[in-house]
Write a protein that holds these residues in place. Structure first.
Motif, PDB file in Angstrom:
ATOM      1  N   UNK A   1      43.306   4.276  36.352  1.00  0.00           N
ATOM      2  CA  UNK A   1      42.798   5.381  35.531  1.00  0.00           C
ATOM      3  C   UNK A   1      42.651   6.668  36.341  1.00  0.00           C
ATOM      4  N   UNK A   2      42.220   6.571  37.590  1.00  0.00           N
ATOM      5  CA  UNK A   2      42.121   7.762  38.432  1.00  0.00           C
ATOM      6  C   UNK A   2      43.499   8.411  38.602  1.00  0.00           C
TER       7      UNK A   2
ATOM      8  N   UNK B   1      46.945  14.017  34.436  1.00  0.00           N
ATOM      9  CA  UNK B   1      46.491  14.825  33.297  1.00  0.00           C
ATOM     10  C   UNK B   1      45.797  16.112  33.743  1.00  0.00           C
ATOM     11  N   UNK B   2      45.577  16.272  35.044  1.00  0.00           N
ATOM     12  CA  UNK B   2      44.908  17.471  35.541  1.00  0.00           C
ATOM     13  C   UNK B   2      43.400  17.410  35.508  1.00  0.00           C
TER      14      UNK B   2
ATOM     15  N   UNK C   1      36.356   9.131  25.327  1.00  0.00           N
ATOM     16  CA  UNK C   1      35.102   9.858  25.120  1.00  0.00           C
ATOM     17  C   UNK C   1      34.617  10.485  26.424  1.00  0.00           C
ATOM     18  N   UNK C   2      34.804   9.780  27.521  1.00  0.00           N
ATOM     19  CA  UNK C   2      34.383  10.304  28.822  1.00  0.00           C
ATOM     20  C   UNK C   2      35.165  11.567  29.184  1.00  0.00           C
ATOM     21  N   UNK C   3      36.469  11.552  28.908  1.00  0.00           N
ATOM     22  CA  UNK C   3      37.284  12.735  29.193  1.00  0.00           C
ATOM     23  C   UNK C   3      36.850  13.917  28.329  1.00  0.00           C
ATOM     24  N   UNK C   4      36.464  13.638  27.068  1.00  0.00           N
ATOM     25  CA  UNK C   4      35.947  14.703  26.211  1.00  0.00           C
ATOM     26  C   UNK C   4      34.606  15.215  26.726  1.00  0.00           C
ATOM     27  N   UNK C   5      33.786  14.301  27.225  1.00  0.00           N
ATOM     28  CA  UNK C   5      32.480  14.669  27.784  1.00  0.00           C
ATOM     29  C   UNK C   5      32.661  15.635  28.957  1.00  0.00           C
ATOM     30  N   UNK C   6      33.672  15.356  29.797  1.00  0.00           N
ATOM     31  CA  UNK C   6      33.924  16.213  30.954  1.00  0.00           C
ATOM     32  C   UNK C   6      34.276  17.644  30.529  1.00  0.00           C
ATOM     33  N   UNK C   7      34.944  17.769  29.395  1.00  0.00           N
ATOM     34  CA  UNK C   7      35.346  19.102  28.916  1.00  0.00           C
ATOM     35  C   UNK C   7      34.151  19.929  28.459  1.00  0.00           C
ATOM     36  N   UNK C   8      33.131  19.246  27.955  1.00  0.00           N
ATOM     37  CA  UNK C   8      31.983  19.957  27.381  1.00  0.00           C
ATOM     38  C   UNK C   8      30.784  20.024  28.318  1.00  0.00           C
ATOM     39  N   UNK C   9      30.814  19.209  29.380  1.00  0.00           N
ATOM     40  CA  UNK C   9      29.652  19.145  30.290  1.00  0.00           C
ATOM     41  C   UNK C   9      29.514  20.428  31.100  1.00  0.00           C
TER      42      UNK C   9
END
Length: 363
Positions: free
Chosen positions: A188-189, A195-196, A355-363
Protein backbone atom coordinates in the motif's frame (compact mmCIF):
# COMPACT_ATOMS: atom_id res chain seq x y z
CA UNK A 1 12.55 -28.70 36.75
CA UNK A 2 12.23 -32.50 36.49
CA UNK A 3 13.39 -32.89 40.09
CA UNK A 4 10.81 -30.46 41.41
CA UNK A 5 8.03 -32.16 39.47
CA UNK A 6 8.93 -35.64 40.69
CA UNK A 7 9.20 -34.41 44.26
CA UNK A 8 5.61 -33.16 44.21
CA UNK A 9 4.07 -36.55 43.32
CA UNK A 10 4.15 -40.06 44.72
CA UNK A 11 6.74 -42.67 43.78
CA UNK A 12 4.25 -44.65 41.70
CA UNK A 13 2.95 -41.63 39.74
CA UNK A 14 4.43 -40.88 36.31
CA UNK A 15 6.17 -37.69 35.18
CA UNK A 16 7.07 -37.42 31.50
CA UNK A 17 8.29 -34.69 29.17
CA UNK A 18 6.26 -34.30 25.97
CA UNK A 19 8.77 -31.93 24.40
CA UNK A 20 9.97 -28.35 24.76
CA UNK A 21 8.52 -26.94 27.98
CA UNK A 22 5.52 -29.31 28.17
CA UNK A 23 5.26 -32.10 30.74
CA UNK A 24 2.58 -34.71 31.46
CA UNK A 25 1.91 -36.12 34.92
CA UNK A 26 -0.16 -39.28 35.38
CA UNK A 27 -1.62 -39.57 38.88
CA UNK A 28 -2.66 -43.13 39.63
CA UNK A 29 -5.92 -43.78 41.49
CA UNK A 30 -6.60 -40.09 42.14
CA UNK A 31 -9.84 -38.18 42.39
CA UNK A 32 -10.55 -34.66 41.16
CA UNK A 33 -9.86 -32.99 44.51
CA UNK A 34 -6.50 -34.74 44.96
CA UNK A 35 -5.50 -33.81 41.39
CA UNK A 36 -6.19 -30.13 42.01
CA UNK A 37 -4.27 -30.32 45.30
CA UNK A 38 -1.24 -31.72 43.45
CA UNK A 39 -1.58 -29.04 40.76
CA UNK A 40 -1.56 -26.34 43.42
CA UNK A 41 1.52 -27.92 44.99
CA UNK A 42 3.28 -27.97 41.61
CA UNK A 43 2.50 -24.30 40.98
CA UNK A 44 4.09 -23.35 44.29
CA UNK A 45 7.11 -25.59 43.68
CA UNK A 46 7.78 -24.17 40.20
CA UNK A 47 7.38 -20.59 41.44
CA UNK A 48 10.30 -21.01 43.85
CA UNK A 49 13.54 -19.33 42.82
CA UNK A 50 16.06 -21.26 40.71
CA UNK A 51 19.78 -20.71 41.23
CA UNK A 52 21.61 -21.44 37.98
CA UNK A 53 25.32 -20.69 37.60
CA UNK A 54 25.05 -17.90 40.14
CA UNK A 55 21.93 -16.39 38.55
CA UNK A 56 18.59 -16.19 40.36
CA UNK A 57 15.81 -17.18 37.97
CA UNK A 58 12.03 -17.22 38.37
CA UNK A 59 9.51 -19.11 36.28
CA UNK A 60 5.88 -20.14 36.38
CA UNK A 61 3.62 -22.82 34.94
CA UNK A 62 0.10 -23.35 33.62
CA UNK A 63 -1.60 -26.68 34.34
CA UNK A 64 -4.61 -28.33 32.74
CA UNK A 65 -6.35 -31.28 34.42
CA UNK A 66 -8.53 -34.05 33.02
CA UNK A 67 -9.66 -37.13 34.96
CA UNK A 68 -10.48 -40.73 34.03
CA UNK A 69 -13.22 -41.78 33.42
CA UNK A 70 -15.14 -38.49 33.83
CA UNK A 71 -13.39 -36.68 31.00
CA UNK A 72 -12.59 -39.58 28.71
CA UNK A 73 -11.73 -43.25 28.47
CA UNK A 74 -8.84 -43.03 26.01
CA UNK A 75 -5.39 -41.51 26.42
CA UNK A 76 -5.56 -39.15 23.43
CA UNK A 77 -8.94 -37.78 24.54
CA UNK A 78 -7.73 -37.18 28.09
CA UNK A 79 -4.55 -35.50 26.82
CA UNK A 80 -6.46 -33.26 24.41
CA UNK A 81 -8.89 -32.18 27.12
CA UNK A 82 -6.08 -31.52 29.60
CA UNK A 83 -4.49 -29.37 26.90
CA UNK A 84 -7.73 -27.37 26.54
CA UNK A 85 -7.78 -26.84 30.29
CA UNK A 86 -4.14 -25.73 30.21
CA UNK A 87 -4.95 -22.95 27.73
CA UNK A 88 -7.75 -21.87 30.02
CA UNK A 89 -5.22 -21.72 32.88
CA UNK A 90 -2.86 -19.63 30.72
CA UNK A 91 -5.60 -17.09 30.10
CA UNK A 92 -5.89 -16.57 33.87
CA UNK A 93 -2.28 -15.41 34.15
CA UNK A 94 0.86 -16.85 35.67
CA UNK A 95 0.89 -19.96 37.88
CA UNK A 96 -2.70 -21.15 37.52
CA UNK A 97 -4.35 -24.51 36.98
CA UNK A 98 -7.71 -25.32 35.44
CA UNK A 99 -9.97 -28.38 35.33
CA UNK A 100 -11.55 -29.54 32.08
CA UNK A 101 -15.29 -28.87 31.66
CA UNK A 102 -17.94 -29.27 28.99
CA UNK A 103 -17.80 -25.51 28.41
CA UNK A 104 -14.14 -25.88 27.45
CA UNK A 105 -15.10 -28.63 25.02
CA UNK A 106 -17.52 -26.27 23.31
CA UNK A 107 -14.83 -23.59 23.19
CA UNK A 108 -12.45 -26.18 21.75
CA UNK A 109 -14.85 -27.00 18.95
CA UNK A 110 -15.21 -23.28 18.25
CA UNK A 111 -11.42 -22.97 18.16
CA UNK A 112 -10.96 -25.78 15.62
CA UNK A 113 -13.75 -24.35 13.47
CA UNK A 114 -12.28 -20.85 13.57
CA UNK A 115 -8.76 -22.16 12.86
CA UNK A 116 -10.05 -23.82 9.70
CA UNK A 117 -11.80 -20.63 8.65
CA UNK A 118 -8.66 -18.58 9.35
CA UNK A 119 -6.62 -20.83 7.04
CA UNK A 120 -9.23 -20.35 4.34
CA UNK A 121 -9.30 -16.60 4.98
CA UNK A 122 -5.62 -16.29 4.07
CA UNK A 123 -6.18 -18.25 0.86
CA UNK A 124 -9.35 -16.34 -0.05
CA UNK A 125 -7.83 -12.92 0.76
CA UNK A 126 -10.52 -12.06 3.28
CA UNK A 127 -8.22 -9.89 5.41
CA UNK A 128 -8.04 -6.12 5.03
CA UNK A 129 -6.03 -3.33 6.63
CA UNK A 130 -7.71 -0.38 8.30
CA UNK A 131 -5.73 2.70 9.32
CA UNK A 132 -6.03 4.93 12.38
CA UNK A 133 -4.33 8.32 11.94
CA UNK A 134 -1.66 9.59 14.33
CA UNK A 135 -1.80 13.33 14.94
CA UNK A 136 0.95 15.78 15.83
CA UNK A 137 -0.61 17.39 18.91
CA UNK A 138 1.31 20.64 18.47
CA UNK A 139 0.26 21.28 14.85
CA UNK A 140 -2.83 19.09 14.34
CA UNK A 141 -1.24 17.54 11.23
CA UNK A 142 -1.36 13.84 10.37
CA UNK A 143 2.12 12.41 11.01
CA UNK A 144 1.44 8.73 10.39
CA UNK A 145 -1.00 5.91 11.04
CA UNK A 146 -1.32 2.51 12.65
CA UNK A 147 -2.26 -0.40 10.39
CA UNK A 148 -4.91 -2.62 12.00
CA UNK A 149 -6.10 -5.89 10.53
CA UNK A 150 -9.76 -6.69 9.93
CA UNK A 151 -11.36 -9.94 8.75
CA UNK A 152 -14.21 -9.77 6.26
CA UNK A 153 -15.82 -13.03 7.40
CA UNK A 154 -18.24 -14.39 4.79
CA UNK A 155 -20.89 -15.19 7.42
CA UNK A 156 -20.13 -13.18 10.58
CA UNK A 157 -19.27 -9.93 8.84
CA UNK A 158 -16.41 -7.60 9.76
CA UNK A 159 -14.34 -8.99 12.64
CA UNK A 160 -11.83 -7.00 14.71
CA UNK A 161 -8.57 -8.60 15.96
CA UNK A 162 -9.90 -9.28 19.47
CA UNK A 163 -12.36 -11.72 17.87
CA UNK A 164 -9.78 -13.95 16.14
CA UNK A 165 -6.12 -13.12 16.89
CA UNK A 166 -6.12 -15.18 20.10
CA UNK A 167 -7.09 -18.24 18.06
CA UNK A 168 -4.38 -17.49 15.49
CA UNK A 169 -1.81 -17.14 18.30
CA UNK A 170 -2.54 -20.69 19.43
CA UNK A 171 -1.53 -22.08 16.04
CA UNK A 172 1.05 -21.36 13.37
CA UNK A 173 -1.46 -19.15 11.55
CA UNK A 174 -0.29 -16.01 13.34
CA UNK A 175 2.98 -16.22 11.41
CA UNK A 176 1.20 -16.24 8.06
CA UNK A 177 -1.19 -13.47 9.11
CA UNK A 178 1.67 -11.36 10.46
CA UNK A 179 3.64 -11.83 7.24
CA UNK A 180 0.59 -10.77 5.23
CA UNK A 181 0.30 -7.56 7.27
CA UNK A 182 3.95 -6.60 6.61
CA UNK A 183 3.60 -7.37 2.89
CA UNK A 184 0.33 -5.45 2.61
CA UNK A 185 1.66 -2.37 4.43
CA UNK A 186 4.60 -2.19 2.03
CA UNK A 187 2.36 -2.81 -0.99
CA UNK A 188 0.00 0.00 0.00
CA UNK A 189 2.86 2.42 0.71
CA UNK A 190 4.20 1.73 -2.78
CA UNK A 191 0.73 2.25 -4.26
CA UNK A 192 0.33 5.54 -2.38
CA UNK A 193 3.73 6.71 -3.63
CA UNK A 194 2.56 6.16 -7.20
CA UNK A 195 -0.59 8.15 -6.40
CA UNK A 196 1.44 11.08 -5.07
CA UNK A 197 0.38 10.67 -1.43
CA UNK A 198 2.92 12.45 0.84
CA UNK A 199 5.28 9.92 2.49
CA UNK A 200 4.42 9.01 6.07
CA UNK A 201 5.33 6.54 8.77
CA UNK A 202 3.10 3.48 9.20
CA UNK A 203 3.21 1.26 12.28
CA UNK A 204 2.15 -2.36 12.49
CA UNK A 205 1.79 -4.79 15.39
CA UNK A 206 4.03 -7.78 16.01
CA UNK A 207 2.78 -10.82 17.89
CA UNK A 208 4.79 -12.75 20.51
CA UNK A 209 4.93 -15.75 18.16
CA UNK A 210 6.41 -13.64 15.35
CA UNK A 211 9.13 -12.35 17.65
CA UNK A 212 10.01 -15.92 18.62
CA UNK A 213 10.39 -16.80 14.92
CA UNK A 214 13.19 -14.32 14.25
CA UNK A 215 14.43 -15.70 10.91
CA UNK A 216 10.93 -15.77 9.42
CA UNK A 217 10.11 -12.24 10.57
CA UNK A 218 13.35 -10.67 9.33
CA UNK A 219 13.09 -12.49 5.99
CA UNK A 220 9.55 -11.21 5.49
CA UNK A 221 10.54 -7.65 6.36
CA UNK A 222 13.52 -7.66 3.98
CA UNK A 223 11.54 -9.28 1.16
CA UNK A 224 8.62 -6.84 1.47
CA UNK A 225 10.83 -3.75 1.65
CA UNK A 226 12.81 -4.87 -1.40
CA UNK A 227 9.77 -5.92 -3.46
CA UNK A 228 8.10 -2.51 -3.16
CA UNK A 229 11.21 -0.29 -2.82
CA UNK A 230 10.13 1.02 0.58
CA UNK A 231 12.64 2.72 2.89
CA UNK A 232 12.68 0.92 6.26
CA UNK A 233 12.53 4.29 8.07
CA UNK A 234 8.89 4.54 7.00
CA UNK A 235 7.90 1.56 9.16
CA UNK A 236 7.54 1.16 12.91
CA UNK A 237 6.90 -2.16 14.59
CA UNK A 238 4.77 -1.92 17.74
CA UNK A 239 5.59 -4.47 20.44
CA UNK A 240 3.71 -5.00 23.70
CA UNK A 241 5.45 -5.65 27.00
CA UNK A 242 3.78 -9.07 27.10
CA UNK A 243 5.43 -10.01 23.80
CA UNK A 244 8.84 -9.21 25.31
CA UNK A 245 8.52 -11.37 28.42
CA UNK A 246 10.89 -13.94 26.88
CA UNK A 247 14.47 -12.75 26.41
CA UNK A 248 14.67 -14.54 23.04
CA UNK A 249 12.35 -11.87 21.63
CA UNK A 250 14.79 -9.11 22.62
CA UNK A 251 17.30 -10.40 20.06
CA UNK A 252 14.59 -10.27 17.39
CA UNK A 253 13.77 -6.67 18.32
CA UNK A 254 17.43 -5.74 17.90
CA UNK A 255 17.50 -7.48 14.51
CA UNK A 256 14.46 -5.49 13.39
CA UNK A 257 16.21 -2.25 14.32
CA UNK A 258 19.28 -3.36 12.36
CA UNK A 259 16.99 -3.59 9.30
CA UNK A 260 16.31 0.14 9.74
CA UNK A 261 12.80 -0.20 11.17
CA UNK A 262 11.91 1.61 14.38
CA UNK A 263 10.34 -0.22 17.31
CA UNK A 264 7.72 1.22 19.64
CA UNK A 265 6.71 -0.07 23.08
CA UNK A 266 2.95 -0.50 22.94
CA UNK A 267 0.47 -0.43 25.87
CA UNK A 268 3.12 1.01 28.20
CA UNK A 269 2.35 0.63 31.89
CA UNK A 270 0.19 -2.48 31.66
CA UNK A 271 3.00 -5.08 31.89
CA UNK A 272 5.57 -6.12 34.47
CA UNK A 273 8.94 -4.78 33.37
CA UNK A 274 8.48 -1.46 31.57
CA UNK A 275 11.50 0.39 32.95
CA UNK A 276 13.93 -2.49 32.42
CA UNK A 277 12.71 -2.85 28.84
CA UNK A 278 13.39 0.84 28.17
CA UNK A 279 16.91 0.24 29.38
CA UNK A 280 17.59 -2.88 27.33
CA UNK A 281 15.90 -2.24 23.98
CA UNK A 282 16.35 0.63 21.46
CA UNK A 283 12.78 1.95 21.35
CA UNK A 284 12.21 5.08 19.29
CA UNK A 285 8.77 5.73 20.78
CA UNK A 286 6.44 4.69 23.56
CA UNK A 287 2.64 4.47 23.56
CA UNK A 288 0.83 5.37 26.77
CA UNK A 289 -1.92 2.81 27.26
CA UNK A 290 -5.49 4.01 26.80
CA UNK A 291 -6.36 2.89 30.35
CA UNK A 292 -4.27 5.82 31.68
CA UNK A 293 -5.42 8.31 29.05
CA UNK A 294 -9.12 7.58 29.60
CA UNK A 295 -9.34 9.05 33.11
CA UNK A 296 -6.21 11.17 33.54
CA UNK A 297 -8.13 14.48 33.42
CA UNK A 298 -10.31 13.64 36.44
CA UNK A 299 -8.16 11.03 38.20
CA UNK A 300 -5.24 12.54 40.11
CA UNK A 301 -3.25 9.29 40.16
CA UNK A 302 -3.63 8.69 36.42
CA UNK A 303 -2.76 12.33 35.72
CA UNK A 304 0.43 12.07 37.77
CA UNK A 305 1.39 8.83 36.01
CA UNK A 306 0.78 10.31 32.55
CA UNK A 307 2.94 13.36 33.31
CA UNK A 308 5.68 11.12 34.73
CA UNK A 309 5.63 8.79 31.71
CA UNK A 310 5.81 11.72 29.28
CA UNK A 311 8.67 13.32 31.19
CA UNK A 312 10.65 10.09 31.46
CA UNK A 313 10.17 9.21 27.81
CA UNK A 314 11.21 12.64 26.55
CA UNK A 315 14.28 12.59 28.82
CA UNK A 316 15.24 9.27 27.20
CA UNK A 317 15.00 10.87 23.77
CA UNK A 318 11.92 8.98 22.62
CA UNK A 319 8.63 10.13 21.12
CA UNK A 320 5.49 9.81 23.23
CA UNK A 321 2.25 8.59 21.66
CA UNK A 322 -1.00 8.71 23.65
CA UNK A 323 -3.59 6.21 22.46
CA UNK A 324 -7.28 6.34 23.26
CA UNK A 325 -7.61 10.13 22.96
CA UNK A 326 -11.37 10.80 22.85
CA UNK A 327 -11.87 14.48 23.77
CA UNK A 328 -10.48 17.91 22.94
CA UNK A 329 -9.47 18.55 26.55
CA UNK A 330 -7.48 15.30 26.61
CA UNK A 331 -5.64 16.28 23.42
CA UNK A 332 -4.94 19.81 24.65
CA UNK A 333 -3.76 18.70 28.08
CA UNK A 334 -1.51 15.97 26.65
CA UNK A 335 0.11 18.54 24.34
CA UNK A 336 0.66 20.85 27.32
CA UNK A 337 2.33 18.00 29.22
CA UNK A 338 4.74 17.53 26.30
CA UNK A 339 3.18 14.52 24.54
CA UNK A 340 4.00 14.80 20.82
CA UNK A 341 1.51 12.45 19.17
CA UNK A 342 -2.12 11.50 19.78
CA UNK A 343 -4.23 8.67 18.46
CA UNK A 344 -7.87 7.90 19.16
CA UNK A 345 -11.54 8.34 18.28
CA UNK A 346 -11.36 12.11 18.83
CA UNK A 347 -9.32 12.29 15.63
CA UNK A 348 -10.63 9.22 13.79
CA UNK A 349 -11.68 5.64 14.22
CA UNK A 350 -9.72 3.00 12.28
CA UNK A 351 -10.92 3.43 8.67
CA UNK A 352 -10.58 1.64 5.34
CA UNK A 353 -7.80 2.58 2.93
CA UNK A 354 -10.00 4.68 0.64
CA UNK A 355 -11.47 6.55 3.61
CA UNK A 356 -8.00 7.11 5.05
CA UNK A 357 -6.80 8.67 1.79
CA UNK A 358 -9.84 10.98 1.84
CA UNK A 359 -9.09 11.84 5.47
CA UNK A 360 -5.56 12.89 4.47
CA UNK A 361 -7.00 15.33 1.92
CA UNK A 362 -9.17 17.08 4.49
CA UNK A 363 -6.93 16.87 7.57
Amino acid sequence: MALRLTQTVRDYDTVARLGGDEFVILLHHSQENSATAVADKICHAIAQEFLLEGLRLHTSCSIGISTFPDHGLEYDVLLRRADMAMYQAKSLGKNHFSLFSDALEREGMEYWQLETELREALERKEFELYFQPKINLATGAVCGAEALIRWNHPVRGLLTPDMFITYAERSDLIIGIGNWVIHEVCRLLHQWDLMGVPPMEISFNASPRQLLESDSLIAQIEESLASFSILPQRLTMEITETALMQEKTWKTAHEVVKCGISISLDDFGTGYSSLSLLQKLPFSSLKIDRSFVRDFIDNLTDGTLVRAIIGLTRDLGMEVVAEGVETQIQATTLARYGCQIGQGYFFSRPIQTTQFLEYLKTA
